[in-house]
Design a protein around this motif. Structure first.
Motif, PDB file in Angstrom:
ATOM      1  N   ARG A 107       0.819  -1.213   0.000  1.00 49.69           N
ATOM      2  CA  ARG A 107       0.000   0.000   0.000  1.00 49.69           C
ATOM      3  C   ARG A 107       0.851   1.261   0.000  1.00 49.69           C
ATOM      4  NH1 ARG A 107      -4.997   1.681   4.133  1.00 49.69           N
ATOM      5  NH2 ARG A 107      -5.893   3.238   2.720  1.00 49.69           N
ATOM      6  N   GLY A 108       0.603   2.125  -0.985  1.00 47.32           N
ATOM      7  CA  GLY A 108       1.249   3.418  -1.024  1.00 47.32           C
ATOM      8  C   GLY A 108       2.733   3.387  -1.310  1.00 47.32           C
ATOM      9  N   SER A 109       3.218   2.293  -1.830  1.00 42.88           N
ATOM     10  CA  SER A 109       4.644   2.206  -2.123  1.00 42.88           C
ATOM     11  C   SER A 109       4.865   1.217  -3.261  1.00 42.88           C
ATOM     12  CB  SER A 109       5.432   1.785  -0.878  1.00 42.88           C
ATOM     13  OG  SER A 109       6.831   1.945  -1.081  1.00 42.88           O
TER      14      SER A 109
ATOM     15  N   GLU B 227      15.725  10.487  -5.906  1.00 45.34           N
ATOM     16  CA  GLU B 227      15.992  10.176  -7.313  1.00 45.34           C
ATOM     17  C   GLU B 227      14.948   9.209  -7.882  1.00 45.34           C
ATOM     18  OE1 GLU B 227      19.984  11.164  -5.405  1.00 45.34           O
ATOM     19  OE2 GLU B 227      18.097  10.195  -4.838  1.00 45.34           O
ATOM     20  N   ILE B 228      14.560   8.204  -7.095  1.00 37.10           N
ATOM     21  CA  ILE B 228      13.571   7.255  -7.617  1.00 37.10           C
ATOM     22  C   ILE B 228      12.195   7.901  -7.669  1.00 37.10           C
ATOM     23  CG2 ILE B 228      12.656   6.069  -5.570  1.00 37.10           C
ATOM     24  CD1 ILE B 228      14.020   4.371  -8.744  1.00 37.10           C
ATOM     25  N   ALA B 229      11.932   8.845  -6.764  1.00 40.55           N
ATOM     26  CA  ALA B 229      10.653   9.555  -6.801  1.00 40.55           C
ATOM     27  C   ALA B 229      10.513  10.333  -8.098  1.00 40.55           C
ATOM     28  CB  ALA B 229      10.526  10.484  -5.605  1.00 40.55           C
ATOM     29  N   GLU B 230      11.611  10.921  -8.569  1.00 43.25           N
ATOM     30  CA  GLU B 230      11.577  11.641  -9.834  1.00 43.25           C
ATOM     31  C   GLU B 230      11.327  10.685 -10.994  1.00 43.25           C
ATOM     32  OE1 GLU B 230      11.469  14.762 -12.420  1.00 43.25           O
ATOM     33  OE2 GLU B 230      11.485  14.815 -10.230  1.00 43.25           O
ATOM     34  N   LEU B 231      11.951   9.503 -10.952  1.00 42.09           N
ATOM     35  CA  LEU B 231      11.693   8.509 -11.990  1.00 42.09           C
ATOM     36  C   LEU B 231      10.237   8.049 -11.954  1.00 42.09           C
ATOM     37  CD1 LEU B 231      14.754   6.065 -12.194  1.00 42.09           C
ATOM     38  CD2 LEU B 231      14.048   7.852 -13.799  1.00 42.09           C
ATOM     39  N   GLU B 232       9.692   7.858 -10.757  1.00 41.59           N
ATOM     40  CA  GLU B 232       8.291   7.455 -10.630  1.00 41.59           C
ATOM     41  C   GLU B 232       7.376   8.520 -11.241  1.00 41.59           C
ATOM     42  OE1 GLU B 232       6.732   4.805  -9.305  1.00 41.59           O
ATOM     43  OE2 GLU B 232       8.345   3.689  -8.352  1.00 41.59           O
ATOM     44  N   ARG B 233       7.676   9.777 -11.012  1.00 37.00           N
ATOM     45  CA  ARG B 233       6.868  10.853 -11.605  1.00 37.00           C
ATOM     46  C   ARG B 233       6.967  10.824 -13.124  1.00 37.00           C
ATOM     47  NH1 ARG B 233       8.415  13.631  -6.837  1.00 37.00           N
ATOM     48  NH2 ARG B 233      10.368  14.339  -7.771  1.00 37.00           N
ATOM     49  N   ASP B 234       8.178  10.588 -13.624  1.00 34.28           N
ATOM     50  CA  ASP B 234       8.340  10.487 -15.079  1.00 34.28           C
ATOM     51  C   ASP B 234       7.519   9.332 -15.649  1.00 34.28           C
ATOM     52  OD1 ASP B 234      10.048  12.635 -15.132  1.00 34.28           O
ATOM     53  OD2 ASP B 234      11.881  11.445 -15.239  1.00 34.28           O
TER      54      ASP B 234
ATOM     55  N   GLY C  72      10.697  -4.773   5.103  1.00 31.23           N
ATOM     56  CA  GLY C  72      10.219  -3.517   5.650  1.00 31.23           C
ATOM     57  C   GLY C  72       9.131  -2.838   4.850  1.00 31.23           C
ATOM     58  N   ALA C  73       8.705  -3.435   3.760  1.00 28.32           N
ATOM     59  CA  ALA C  73       7.703  -2.822   2.890  1.00 28.32           C
ATOM     60  C   ALA C  73       6.322  -2.798   3.560  1.00 28.32           C
ATOM     61  CB  ALA C  73       7.628  -3.584   1.569  1.00 28.32           C
TER      62      ALA C  73
END
Length: 210
Positions: free
Chosen positions: A15-17, A32-39, A72-73
């Motif tokens: 959930r949410g990840s 950095e991965i958040a920016e890739l996710e947005r892309d 930990g997810a």
């Protein structure tokens, strides 16, 4: 009636990840991965290009970090119980995800009959990502057809659980779909919808459906 239950991973079982987010957290590259996710979500970045760029960020990834990311997810509650119930009924459950296979396949230990992810090199990485091995939305339908053949079933026997645009094609291909904590890409086309943190509750919607 025998069914094949098909589960997405990112945003659905988790959930949410997403696997990429949890792995990146272990390496300190969350921004950095958040920016890739947005892309990927907003700008049309192709799954294979996402994987190539993620591989660059994860060059120092270790097996211990993958394990920590998995453990930990933010998993939904009740996953193992749902899959145990599916098995007890003589039905089948599988995970199909665009995330790396070295993460997705860990769900076999929780009771999935099959777990398919994008093909990545083994950890620690000594090789580049091969673009041809990275799954996309259409691949989910192809893998579903292959699983149906293996289990002696048809698409009409399938239930799909998902949350985002990568699940739209499989939702369109099977008769029963469940939007789990979903965005507008699939919430408007799903037969059923669930918001919450317990897979048992989403599964009960399927059990109670006509």
């Amino acid at each position: 009636m025998t069914r094949l239950h098909l589960f997405d991973l990112d945003g659905t079982l988790m959930r949410g990840s997403a696997a990429a987010v949890e792995i990146s957290r272990q390496l300190g590259v969350s921004a950095e991965i958040a920016e890739l996710e947005r892309d990927f979500l907003l700008r049309g970045l192709a799954p294979d290009e996402f994987a190539v760029r993620a591989r660059e960020l994860w060059g120092q990834l270790t097996e211990a970090q993958v394990e920590a990311a998995f453990e930990g997810a933010p998993w939904l509650a009740g996953i193992e119980e749902v899959w145990a119930d599916i098995r007890s009924r003589g039905e089948y459950c599988a995970v199909i995800s665009l995330s790396p296979d070295f993460f997705v396949e860990r769900l076999l230990a929780w009771g999935a009959h099959a777990a398919h992810g994008s093909r990545w090199p083994a950890v620690p990485f000594l090789e580049p990502v091969e673009r041809a091995g990275i799954l996309n939305a259409a691949a989910k339908v192809k893998i579903t057809d292959r699983l149906c053949k293996n289990f002696g079933l048809l698409r009409s026997d399938c239930v799909a659980y998902g949350d985002s645009m990568s699940d739209a094609e499989i939702f369109a291909a099977v008769p029963l779909s469940v939007a789990v904590n979903a965005d507008h890409h699939v919430s408007e086309i799903a037969a059923l919808a669930y918001q919450g943190g317990d897979l048992r509750e989403a599964y009960e919607l399927v059990r109670s459906s006509p």
